[in-house]
Design a protein around this motif. Structure first.
Motif, PDB file in Angstrom:
ATOM      1  N   GLY A 155      -3.694   2.917  -7.269  1.00 55.48           N
ATOM      2  CA  GLY A 155      -3.662   2.897  -8.726  1.00 55.48           C
ATOM      3  C   GLY A 155      -2.278   2.636  -9.282  1.00 55.48           C
ATOM      4  N   LEU A 156      -1.476   1.848  -8.575  1.00 55.82           N
ATOM      5  CA  LEU A 156      -0.098   1.585  -8.966  1.00 55.82           C
ATOM      6  C   LEU A 156       0.107   0.134  -9.366  1.00 55.82           C
ATOM      7  N   VAL A 157       1.183  -0.103 -10.082  1.00 55.44           N
ATOM      8  CA  VAL A 157       1.691  -1.446 -10.316  1.00 55.44           C
ATOM      9  C   VAL A 157       3.081  -1.458  -9.698  1.00 55.44           C
ATOM     10  N   ASP A 158       3.265  -2.319  -8.703  1.00 55.08           N
ATOM     11  CA  ASP A 158       4.540  -2.420  -8.005  1.00 55.08           C
ATOM     12  C   ASP A 158       5.242  -3.708  -8.406  1.00 55.08           C
ATOM     13  N   TYR A 159       6.547  -3.651  -8.505  1.00 54.00           N
ATOM     14  CA  TYR A 159       7.368  -4.832  -8.745  1.00 54.00           C
ATOM     15  C   TYR A 159       8.128  -5.086  -7.454  1.00 54.00           C
ATOM     16  N   VAL A 160       7.766  -6.189  -6.795  1.00 54.70           N
ATOM     17  CA  VAL A 160       8.241  -6.461  -5.439  1.00 54.70           C
ATOM     18  C   VAL A 160       9.183  -7.659  -5.449  1.00 54.70           C
ATOM     19  N   SER A 161      10.317  -7.499  -4.772  1.00 54.41           N
ATOM     20  CA  SER A 161      11.271  -8.586  -4.625  1.00 54.41           C
ATOM     21  C   SER A 161      10.778  -9.516  -3.525  1.00 54.41           C
ATOM     22  N   PRO A 162      10.441 -10.764  -3.851  1.00 55.17           N
ATOM     23  CA  PRO A 162       9.936 -11.672  -2.822  1.00 55.17           C
ATOM     24  C   PRO A 162      11.003 -12.040  -1.790  1.00 55.17           C
ATOM     25  N   ARG A 163      12.262 -12.058  -2.217  1.00 53.65           N
ATOM     26  CA  ARG A 163      13.342 -12.422  -1.301  1.00 53.65           C
ATOM     27  C   ARG A 163      13.607 -11.307  -0.291  1.00 53.65           C
ATOM     28  N   GLU A 164      13.674 -10.062  -0.778  1.00 51.14           N
ATOM     29  CA  GLU A 164      13.982  -8.934   0.101  1.00 51.14           C
ATOM     30  C   GLU A 164      12.739  -8.280   0.684  1.00 51.14           C
ATOM     31  N   ARG A 165      11.580  -8.600   0.093  1.00 52.05           N
ATOM     32  CA  ARG A 165      10.297  -8.028   0.514  1.00 52.05           C
ATOM     33  C   ARG A 165      10.284  -6.499   0.463  1.00 52.05           C
ATOM     34  N   CYS A 188       9.756  -3.088  -2.483  1.00 52.15           N
ATOM     35  CA  CYS A 188       9.312  -2.662  -3.803  1.00 52.15           C
ATOM     36  C   CYS A 188      10.538  -2.166  -4.576  1.00 52.15           C
ATOM     37  N   VAL A 189      10.782  -2.781  -5.735  1.00 47.98           N
ATOM     38  CA  VAL A 189      11.940  -2.424  -6.552  1.00 47.98           C
ATOM     39  C   VAL A 189      11.586  -1.292  -7.514  1.00 47.98           C
ATOM     40  N   PHE A 190      10.349  -1.302  -8.048  1.00 47.52           N
ATOM     41  CA  PHE A 190       9.927  -0.293  -9.002  1.00 47.52           C
ATOM     42  C   PHE A 190       8.423  -0.135  -8.927  1.00 47.52           C
ATOM     43  N   SER A 191       7.931   1.098  -9.013  1.00 49.23           N
ATOM     44  CA  SER A 191       6.489   1.396  -9.046  1.00 49.23           C
ATOM     45  C   SER A 191       6.176   2.208 -10.283  1.00 49.23           C
ATOM     46  N   THR A 192       5.019   1.952 -10.865  1.00 56.76           N
ATOM     47  CA  THR A 192       4.573   2.712 -12.022  1.00 56.76           C
ATOM     48  C   THR A 192       3.064   2.824 -11.986  1.00 56.76           C
ATOM     49  N   LYS A 193       2.510   3.645 -12.849  1.00 59.97           N
ATOM     50  CA  LYS A 193       1.061   3.746 -12.966  1.00 59.97           C
ATOM     51  C   LYS A 193       0.705   3.990 -14.428  1.00 59.97           C
ATOM     52  N   PRO A 194      -0.556   3.761 -14.808  1.00 53.63           N
ATOM     53  CA  PRO A 194      -0.960   3.836 -16.217  1.00 53.63           C
ATOM     54  C   PRO A 194      -0.583   5.149 -16.917  1.00 53.63           C
ATOM     55  N   GLU A 195      -0.573   6.258 -16.224  1.00 51.89           N
ATOM     56  CA  GLU A 195      -0.262   7.535 -16.854  1.00 51.89           C
ATOM     57  C   GLU A 195       1.159   7.600 -17.398  1.00 51.89           C
ATOM     58  N   GLU A 196       2.019   6.698 -16.961  1.00 48.22           N
ATOM     59  CA  GLU A 196       3.408   6.702 -17.419  1.00 48.22           C
ATOM     60  C   GLU A 196       3.588   5.991 -18.754  1.00 48.22           C
ATOM     61  N   LYS A 197       2.585   5.337 -19.279  1.00 46.59           N
ATOM     62  CA  LYS A 197       2.734   4.622 -20.565  1.00 46.59           C
ATOM     63  C   LYS A 197       2.776   5.563 -21.722  1.00 46.59           C
TER      64      LYS A 197
END
Length: 115
Positions: free
Chosen positions: A94-104, A106-115
């Motif tokens: 249930g997460l949204v991850d922001y992944v660096s394609p170059r470094e492979r 995860c730079v940041f993770s969040t989920k709907p409850e944080e909005k």
């Protein structure tokens, strides 16, 4: 504890600024949706997890929200780093991850409850 809707922010979030107020302290500002008027945000009575170096991990933010925090901040992220990331939805957790394609990584993770 009942309180306003929880919200997560990363350090350096652009929608909050500051303006001088009494006693030489700064008050956060927020533009209203219906005009360009800028009004102070009111954090009085809110429970917040302040931004801390290497302490804004997803697990700590989520536990703070679970135990009643009204606002939590994520770790500081350099804008150039997150601009190049891919947004990846992770339905298994249930997460949204922001992944660096170059470094492979995860730079940041969040989920709907944080909005």
């Amino acid at each position: 504890r009942a309180g306003p809707a929880s919200r997560s922010m990363t350090a350096g979030d652009d929608e909050v600024g500051s303006a001088p107020v009494e006693n030489g302290q700064a008050a956060p500002l927020q533009a209203t949706a219906d005009s360009n008027e800028v009004v102070p945000l009111n954090f009085r009575g809110m429970e917040v997890l302040a931004p801390m170096v290497r302490a804004g991990t997803p697990a700590l933010r989520w536990e703070c929200l679970r135990y009643g925090a009204d606002l939590v901040w994520g770790e500081e992220i350099i804008d150039r780093k997150i601009i190049g990331c891919l947004r990846v939805e992770n339905p298994a957790f249930g997460l949204v991850d922001y992944v660096s394609p170059r470094e492979r990584v995860c730079v940041f993770s969040t989920k709907p409850e944080e909005k």
